[in-house]
Design an enzyme around this catalytic site. Structure first.
Site, PDB file in Angstrom:
ATOM      1  N   SER A 136       0.683  -1.151   0.129  1.00 47.36           N
ATOM      2  CA  SER A 136       0.187   0.147   0.060  1.00 47.36           C
ATOM      3  C   SER A 136       0.824   1.258   0.047  1.00 47.36           C
ATOM      4  O   SER A 136       1.848   1.331   0.698  1.00 47.36           O
ATOM      5  CB  SER A 136      -0.934   0.026   1.266  1.00 47.36           C
ATOM      6  OG  SER A 136      -1.757   1.123   1.393  1.00 47.36           O
ATOM      7  N   LYS A 162      -1.517  -0.805  -3.821  1.00 45.67           N
ATOM      8  CA  LYS A 162      -2.577  -0.093  -3.712  1.00 45.67           C
ATOM      9  C   LYS A 162      -2.381   1.216  -3.433  1.00 45.67           C
ATOM     10  O   LYS A 162      -1.390   1.648  -2.502  1.00 45.67           O
ATOM     11  CB  LYS A 162      -3.182  -0.682  -2.345  1.00 45.67           C
ATOM     12  CG  LYS A 162      -4.398   0.054  -1.913  1.00 45.67           C
ATOM     13  CD  LYS A 162      -5.206  -0.687  -0.905  1.00 45.67           C
ATOM     14  CE  LYS A 162      -4.785  -0.559   0.370  1.00 45.67           C
ATOM     15  NZ  LYS A 162      -5.667  -1.141   1.645  1.00 45.67           N
ATOM     16  N   LYS A 164      -3.335   5.050  -2.120  1.00 48.05           N
ATOM     17  CA  LYS A 164      -4.288   6.030  -1.235  1.00 48.05           C
ATOM     18  C   LYS A 164      -4.626   7.192  -2.312  1.00 48.05           C
ATOM     19  O   LYS A 164      -3.720   7.833  -2.886  1.00 48.05           O
ATOM     20  CB  LYS A 164      -3.672   6.377  -0.164  1.00 48.05           C
ATOM     21  CG  LYS A 164      -3.345   5.307   0.841  1.00 48.05           C
ATOM     22  CD  LYS A 164      -4.342   4.698   1.350  1.00 48.05           C
ATOM     23  CE  LYS A 164      -4.170   3.561   2.729  1.00 48.05           C
ATOM     24  NZ  LYS A 164      -5.323   2.856   3.403  1.00 48.05           N
ATOM     25  N   ASP A 189      -7.648   3.240  -2.762  1.00 48.00           N
ATOM     26  CA  ASP A 189      -8.051   3.281  -1.298  1.00 48.00           C
ATOM     27  C   ASP A 189      -8.405   4.706  -1.079  1.00 48.00           C
ATOM     28  O   ASP A 189      -7.658   5.337  -0.882  1.00 48.00           O
ATOM     29  CB  ASP A 189      -7.356   2.615  -0.367  1.00 48.00           C
ATOM     30  CG  ASP A 189      -8.213   2.339   0.985  1.00 48.00           C
ATOM     31  OD1 ASP A 189      -9.004   2.986   1.190  1.00 48.00           O
ATOM     32  OD2 ASP A 189      -7.347   2.006   1.756  1.00 48.00           O
ATOM     33  N   GLU A 214     -11.468   0.919  -3.063  1.00 46.23           N
ATOM     34  CA  GLU A 214     -11.779   0.575  -1.836  1.00 46.23           C
ATOM     35  C   GLU A 214     -12.504   1.598  -1.189  1.00 46.23           C
ATOM     36  O   GLU A 214     -11.851   2.834  -1.132  1.00 46.23           O
ATOM     37  CB  GLU A 214     -10.488   0.163  -1.034  1.00 46.23           C
ATOM     38  CG  GLU A 214     -10.661  -0.304   0.451  1.00 46.23           C
ATOM     39  CD  GLU A 214      -9.209  -0.756   0.969  1.00 46.23           C
ATOM     40  OE1 GLU A 214      -9.306  -0.992   2.197  1.00 46.23           O
ATOM     41  OE2 GLU A 214      -8.557  -1.328   0.229  1.00 46.23           O
ATOM     42  N   ASP A 239     -14.113  -1.657   3.363  1.00 46.09           N
ATOM     43  CA  ASP A 239     -12.980  -1.682   4.632  1.00 46.09           C
ATOM     44  C   ASP A 239     -13.825  -1.378   6.093  1.00 46.09           C
ATOM     45  O   ASP A 239     -14.530  -2.277   6.746  1.00 46.09           O
ATOM     46  CB  ASP A 239     -11.969  -1.190   4.292  1.00 46.09           C
ATOM     47  CG  ASP A 239     -10.859  -0.993   5.489  1.00 46.09           C
ATOM     48  OD1 ASP A 239     -11.222  -1.646   6.538  1.00 46.09           O
ATOM     49  OD2 ASP A 239      -9.783  -0.615   5.156  1.00 46.09           O
ATOM     50  N   LYS A 263      -9.887  -7.262   7.718  1.00 43.82           N
ATOM     51  CA  LYS A 263      -8.804  -6.876   9.049  1.00 43.82           C
ATOM     52  C   LYS A 263      -9.176  -7.739  10.046  1.00 43.82           C
ATOM     53  O   LYS A 263     -10.054  -7.282  10.705  1.00 43.82           O
ATOM     54  CB  LYS A 263      -8.576  -5.429   9.044  1.00 43.82           C
ATOM     55  CG  LYS A 263      -8.010  -4.725   7.601  1.00 43.82           C
ATOM     56  CD  LYS A 263      -7.728  -3.318   8.036  1.00 43.82           C
ATOM     57  CE  LYS A 263      -7.440  -2.567   6.824  1.00 43.82           C
ATOM     58  NZ  LYS A 263      -7.087  -1.098   6.869  1.00 43.82           N
ATOM     59  N   GLY A 291      -4.111  -4.342   6.168  1.00 43.95           N
ATOM     60  CA  GLY A 291      -3.142  -4.251   7.129  1.00 43.95           C
ATOM     61  C   GLY A 291      -3.341  -3.001   7.943  1.00 43.95           C
ATOM     62  O   GLY A 291      -3.968  -2.067   7.665  1.00 43.95           O
TER      63      GLY A 291
END
Length: 368
Positions: A136, A162, A164, A189, A214, A239, A263, A291
């Site tokens: 990520s 991934k 952000k 995400d 996400e 999530d 998670k 994570g």
């Protein structure tokens, strides 16, 4: 078995570089290690992972500590535990506070496995020795540096990236990465940074062939996520919405997503995580492991769980050196050819590096 002692290390590990998301920026990760000891002297380890600010979810490190000390530990007093599944039942009278519960529940699973002389993965079905992993990336407004980061992680073998994103930082960085890596397994995400008013803009993401988008909306926006999923070709992954199996059932019934970022701490531990993976398998929802900037203890737990064959999508289980200069394990977790070996030792399969732990952490006894 009976829990006779619970100890805690309060640890702060500096990050190799600050990590920025739509809700904030961190330069170090504070967490606790929970050490649970039974009447025979066997010990299990769990990690308490919530952030210090209530910006990811409402639970924080400080509030979780209070709940553990005042409400959860007393529920274990004088109890005989036949199987770790019982722990979740004991904790059920405490509402929410899933990360607090998970820190003790996962420690008890680790203890149970060590006591029986087994690896934790031996309690799961259809497991494998290595798992594919992804990485990520935080918000990096310098797109040249962003591309350098992506290139570096691709060269290290990470099988999925991934990114952000947030309003004003989405289409441009995605386009840069996709142009350089047209076949890369790429997802984004948003950490709840958008609203339903952004639907026309979010539809523009479809052209980049993303694996997943996400958590675009807030953690209680099941209906708006359902509306968005109907408009998008790209699969939405939830999530922050998912705390229990009931949340998965609601998301599926409404059509809010086609994937779940699972998670273990966010759902209260292994017991609920197993129920969620079973549901996702039955309903053909893609489920994978996310994570929380875990230390090696949390990463080892995730690797044990991700060894299940059902979890085919590369999770956020990067190597120890992804975030930290030093890990607290005797043998840090390393990536090789896009895969990470599942630790083979008892329980979660790892041991603590006491010298490093004492360098970054403080010890205290909570229950004897």
């Amino acid at each position: 078995m009976q829990i006779k002692r619970i100890d805690r290390y309060c640890v702060r590990l500096p990050l190799k570089q600050p990590f920025e998301t739509s809700y904030g920026r961190i330069s170090e990760k504070a967490f606790d290690l929970m050490l649970v000891t039974d009447e025979k002297g066997n010990q299990g380890i769990g990690e308490l992972v919530p952030f210090e600010q209530p910006d990811y979810i409402e639970e924080t490190l400080d509030t979780a500590r209070i709940v553990i000390e005042k409400h959860l530990i007393p529920l274990l007093h004088n109890r005989w535990i036949t199987h770790p599944f019982e722990t979740a039942d004991y904790f059920d009278q405490v509402k929410g506070n899933y990360m607090a519960k998970s820190s003790l529940e996962t420690a008890i699973w680790d203890l149970y496995a060590r006591r029986q002389g087994k690896s934790l993965k031996s309690y799961f079905k259809d497991t494998r020795a290595k798992v594919p992993v992804g990485v990520s990336l935080g918000i990096q407004t310098d797109l040249t540096k962003l591309l350098e980061q992506v290139t570096d992680y691709v060269n290290q073998g990470y099988q999925r990236i991934k990114l952000k994103i947030r309003p004003g930082y989405d289409l441009a960085p995605i386009a840069v990465i996709r142009q350089q890596f047209p076949d890369l397994l790429l997802m984004v995400d948003a950490n709840s940074a958008y609203t339903i008013a952004d639907l026309p803009h979010l539809k523009k993401l479809d052209k980049y062939q993303l694996a997943l988008i996400e958590q675009p909306f807030a953690a209680n926006d099941f209906l708006d996520h359902a509306r968005l999923q109907k408009e998008l070709e790209t699969a939405i992954c939830l999530d922050e919405n998912i705390r229990t199996l009931k949340d998965c059932e609601l998301a599926f019934a409404l059509g809010s997503c086609r994937s779940i970022n699972l998670k273990i701490p966010r759902v209260g531990g292994i017991s609920e995580a197993l129920r969620i993976t079973e549901f996702c398998r039955d309903k053909d929802l893609l489920v994978w492991l996310g994570g929380m900037f875990e230390s090696g203890v949390g990463r080892a737990l995730n690797l044990q769980f991700a060894s299940q064959q059902q979890l085919t999508f590369p999770g956020d289980i990067s190597a120890s050196d992804r975030y930290y200069y030093e890990d607290i394990l005797s043998e840090p977790i390393a990536i090789q050819n896009g895969m990470i070996q599942v630790p083979d030792g008892l329980g979660i399969g790892v041991s603590l590096a006491e010298e490093t732990l004492l360098k970054y952490g403080a010890y205290e006894n909570l229950y004897t």
